[in-house]
Design an enzyme around this catalytic site. Structure first.
Site, short mmCIF file in Angstrom:
data_model
loop_
_atom_site.label_atom_id
_atom_site.label_comp_id
_atom_site.label_asym_id
_atom_site.label_seq_id
_atom_site.Cartn_x
_atom_site.Cartn_y
_atom_site.Cartn_z
N LYS A 1 0.70 -1.10 -0.04
CA LYS A 1 0.17 0.04 0.05
C LYS A 1 0.86 1.17 0.03
O LYS A 1 1.98 1.10 0.52
CB LYS A 1 -0.94 0.00 1.30
N ARG B 1 -10.40 -11.37 1.90
CA ARG B 1 -11.53 -12.38 1.44
C ARG B 1 -10.35 -13.85 1.56
O ARG B 1 -11.14 -14.98 1.55
CB ARG B 1 -11.77 -11.92 -0.08
#
Ligand code: BES
Ligand code: MN
Ligand code: ZN
Length: 482
Positions: free
Chosen positions: A259, A333
């Site tokens: 990120k 996920r």
């Protein structure tokens, strides 16, 4: 701050701040009574009338009766406590008489407790000097009508629920160097021992035995080993429980798909789903809700490094499905995939997962709603109703079958990202593949609602909000009732 309840008010003038609610419909009466011509009773208006030294009346606008919700009562209570602090007065009280008509007295009392407690929350443990803000020592709720025993019970129950929210906030506000996966698992264990819940924690070896390739892959770059917490409330061999699943990434760097550094500190909040499940399980146990509930929290860190997962890696999750990890930052996920598959073991009545899953959800709703997706109309409606009642608003997004095309993989069964667009929905479509053992499943994306960074709000200071705790308690109650 101690919270007490009364049915009728005693002496008219008491020290501290006395909040009084008023609907626009009742404006003239209130204006006359308090000689407050400038007060208009508009929603969220607060009009202070200082009287003798050490005491003041706070007129609280409730807007139109037709549009009134319990959220307005929560905010009114919060405002009253806040005003007492600002005036450096030690006591606050809220008179509920002017709130009457639409909700039973116990409902209003519960809302007042929540408003006062949630607004009074602070996470100050790392400040060397205590904050100069004066605290309020007592908050008194004057119910106006209703059964005293029922009011006392409503206060007790709301206090329990707010303790669950405070626990979720405390866990999430801790920095990631303190709240490591092992520390979070320990906190869950400690909570369980204190509240009569069964608790087991699986380590890496057990996850390997179960074939949990999703969480093993995400955690392989971290020096801190993964944990899988299982909490059980009133579970028997025959019972079909509600299973709550919470994403517990104690820090999300993005991994090799790293990120940008701006705002990366906020990724300590990437375990807010797990915190909500742990806080909710505490409340559910303490309230002795008569329904079996299981809480599952897969917990790990998402770090880059020499041992980290690479883009393009293929992992096999617990239900046998293979996943191409095209972006290591879509890690939530992957850990939820294994936890959802594990949930199938319980033959659940319903499965609900909660996760800070996609930046796209925050981009869609800001901090005004939690995204909800699911396979069962009835469950989604129950969640929406619970959100409406608690003020933790939920808004549904579709899981149309055509979206499945966007996550079909080249080399494996599915891939963990889609090309472009519909980021929140395609994340939901991904999770659905692992919840197909149960007819009734829903997913809550709390990326926008899990923490507050825009400035203090009536019910939450800056930091974790504890969203999901009150929603889950309300949801479980709805199953206990029917
Ligand atoms: N934890 C983040 C989602 C997130 C980002 C929540 C910002 C709140 C604020 C999640 O693991 C993530 O990184 N998601 C990616 C998915 C993408 C790579 C498909 C995202 O949203 O950018
Ligand atoms: Mn991520
Ligand atoms: Zn994440």
């Amino acid at each position: 701050m101690k919270i007490t309840g009364l049915v009728s008010a005693g002496a008219a003038k008491v020290p501290g701040v006395t909040g009084t609610g008023c609907f626009e419909e009742d404006l003239q009466k209130t204006q006359k009574k308090f000689h407050a011509e400038k007060f208009t009773a508009k929603k969220d208006e607060a009009f202070l009338i200082p009287s003798a030294a050490g005491s003041a009346v706070l007129l609280l606008g409730l807007g139109k009766k037709e549009k009134f919700t319990l959220e307005a009562a929560r905010r009114a209570a919060a405002r009253t406590v806040c005003e007492a602090k600002r005036l450096r007065l030690d006591r606050a009280r809220l008179e509920l008489e002017g709130f009457g008509g639409k909700f039973p007295a116990e409902g209003l009392v519960s809302a007042a407790v929540e408003g006062a407690r949630l607004s009074d929350y602070r996470f100050g443990k790392y400040k060397s000097k205590p904050s100069p803000v004066r605290r309020v020592s007592t908050f008194e709720i004057v119910a106006g009508s209703g059964n005293p025993a029922k009011i006392k019970d409503a206060i007790r129950k709301s206090e329990i629920i707010c303790e669950g929210v405070a626990l979720a906030r405390d866990l999430a506000n801790e920095p990631a160097n303190v709240m490591t996966p092992a520390a979070l698992a320990r906190a869950a264990k400690k909570m369980a021992a204190g509240h009569g819940l069964k608790c087991r924690v699986l380590g890496r070896t057990q996850m390997q035995r179960l074939g949990m390739g999703g969480i093993l892959g995400v955690s392989q770059g971290s020096a801190n080993p993964p944990q899988f917490v299982i909490l059980e409330h009133r579970l028997t061999a025959a019972s079909r429980p509600i299973v709550l699943v919470g994403k517990g990434i104690t820090f999300d760097t993005g991994g090799i798909s790293i990120k940008p550094s701006n705002d990366m500190d906020k990724m300590k909040f990437d375990m807010c789903g797990a915190a909500a499940v742990i806080g909710a399980m505490r409340a559910i146990a303490a309230l002795k809700l008569p329904f079996p509930v299981v809480g599952l929290t897969p917990i790990c860190e998402n770090m880059p490094g020499g041992a980290a997962q690479r883009p393009g890696d293929i992992v096999r999750c617990m239900n046998g499905k293979t996943v191409e990890v095209l972006n290591t930052d879509a890690e939530g996920r992957l850990i939820l995939a294994d936890a959802l598959a594990y949930a199938g073991r319980y033959k659940p009545r319903a499965v609900v997962d909660i996760a800070t899953l996609t930046g796209a959800c925050a981009a869609t709703f800001a901090d005004l709603a939690t995204g909800v997706m699911g396979t069962d109309e009835d469950l989604v409606r129950r969640i929406e109703r619970a959100g409406e009642y608690t003020g933790e608003r939920c808004w549904e997004l579709p899981l149309w079958e055509e979206y499945a095309d966007l996550i079909r993989a080249t080399y494996a069964d599915i891939q963990n990202i889609s090309k472009k667009y519909a980021g929140t929905i395609t994340a939901g479509m991904f999770l659905k593949e692992f919840a197909d053992h149960t007819k009734s499943w829903a997913h809550l994306d709390i990326a926008g609602t899990a923490w507050n960074e825009s400035g203090p709000k009536p019910l939450s200071p800056i930091g974790a909000t504890g969203v999901g705790v009150r929603l889950f308690v309300e949801l479980v109650k709805s199953y206990a009732e029917s």
